[in-house]
Design an enzyme around this catalytic site. Structure first.
Site, PDB file in Angstrom:
ATOM      1  N   SER A 184      13.273   2.198 -61.856  1.00  0.00           N
ATOM      2  CA  SER A 184      13.698   0.799 -61.907  1.00  0.00           C
ATOM      3  C   SER A 184      14.067   0.326 -60.517  1.00  0.00           C
ATOM      4  CB  SER A 184      14.917   0.653 -62.827  1.00  0.00           C
ATOM      5  OG  SER A 184      15.499  -0.633 -62.731  1.00  0.00           O
ATOM      6  N   TYR A 197      23.307   3.273 -65.249  1.00  0.00           N
ATOM      7  CA  TYR A 197      21.860   3.102 -65.389  1.00  0.00           C
ATOM      8  C   TYR A 197      21.175   3.248 -64.037  1.00  0.00           C
ATOM      9  CZ  TYR A 197      17.418   0.815 -66.636  1.00  0.00           C
ATOM     10  OH  TYR A 197      16.095   0.530 -66.832  1.00  0.00           O
TER      11      TYR A 197
END
Length: 291
Positions: A184, A197
């Site tokens: 990501s 995350y």
């Protein structure tokens, strides 16, 4: 129709409600585009077998559709609560004339990871492509809000499962096989409200490089795709309606991406078109910098 990347897909998502986990495409007001009507295959994956985690919806669904239209049989893993989305993905794979194996369960479970590979090989006779795409996203307001169980679960799903799946899959893989991981943009920008995350995705980026170095002597390539904000069911889980409406407005292109815009990168990395790519992280971020 315009080719202007700023307006090629929706720029706002009004009236989208927050969802409980795991989040369902079926419950979204504005449906994501997975390439159902737009992706056209070129036979780049003829005769291949792919296992895609999180293949029921979002980026995983777009990859499953693209792989099928490129000629691959597809196994997808997903949580049992996501069955309605998984059934829809299977219908699109089968419309492309390929076989689709549905494998519900939780990749945080070590034995389930092993079984995903074993059942794929038993059904299709091989595994040529492993797409480690499923992820758990956690959010926090402050450091004290981080819950230990959620943090451990995020690392189990986002990092440990990738290693376990690779361990199970590699013994079945031949030279020319490929592993594609989903990292990501958060691995670099690390939004303060998503630090767990972001930490898991940073680990995925490093893991991709390490695995590529380890497996290159076997002729197995390992790469990653780094999405920016993409309109998938993971978004309504932790974001309020106002944030959802303007998702992606902070990117240079001014909008969120659609899953269909990610799929071509996964095809490139899985096919011979990307034969000299290994250890790479491809940013598909709407212009948000990764380096």
């Amino acid at each position: 129709m315009t080719d202007d990347p700023r307006t090629l897909h929706p720029t706002r998502f009004p009236g989208e409600a927050t969802q409980p986990r795991p989040g369902l495409e079926d419950a979204m007001r504005t449906k994501p585009d997975h390439g159902e009507e737009s992706y056209h295959g070129k036979g780049l994956l003829d005769g291949r077998v792919a296992l895609i985690t999180g293949g029921d919806s979002g980026i995983g669904k777009a990859v499953a559709i693209a792989y099928a239209r490129e000629g691959a049989d597809v196994a997808i893993s997903y949580l049992p609560d996501e069955q309605v989305d998984a059934d829809d993905t299977r219908s699109w794979v089968e419309k492309a004339g390929r076989r689709c194996l549905l494998l519900p369960g939780d990749i945080r479970d070590r034995e389930h990871c092993r079984q995903l590979v074993e059942r794929t090989v038993a059904e299709f006779g091989a595994i040529d492509i492993l797409v480690n795409n499923a992820a758990a996203q956690t959010t926090n307001e402050d450091l004290g809000d981080i819950d230990d169980r959620e943090m451990e679960g995020a690392f189990q799903a986002n990092v440990f499962a990738m290693i376990r799946l690779a361990k199970a899959a590699v013994p079945h893989m031949k030279p020319g096989s490929s592993i594609v991981n989903s990292t990501s943009v958060q691995a670099k920008v690390a939004t303060p409200s998503m630090i767990v995350y972001a930490a898991t995705k940073g680990a995925v980026s490093s893991l991709t490089i390490g695995l590529s170095n380890l497996l290159a002597p076997k002729g197995i390539r390992v790469n990653a795709v780094a999405p920016g904000p993409v309109w998938t069911p993971i978004q309504p889980i932790a974001k309020d309606p106002d944030t959802l409406e303007t998702l992606g407005h902070n990117t240079p292109l001014g909008r969120a991406g659609q899953p269909a815009e990610l799929a071509p990168s996964y095809v490139l990395l899985a096919s011979a078109e990307g034969s000299y790519l290994s250890g790479a992280v491809i940013p598909v971020t709407g212009g948000m910098p990764m380096y």
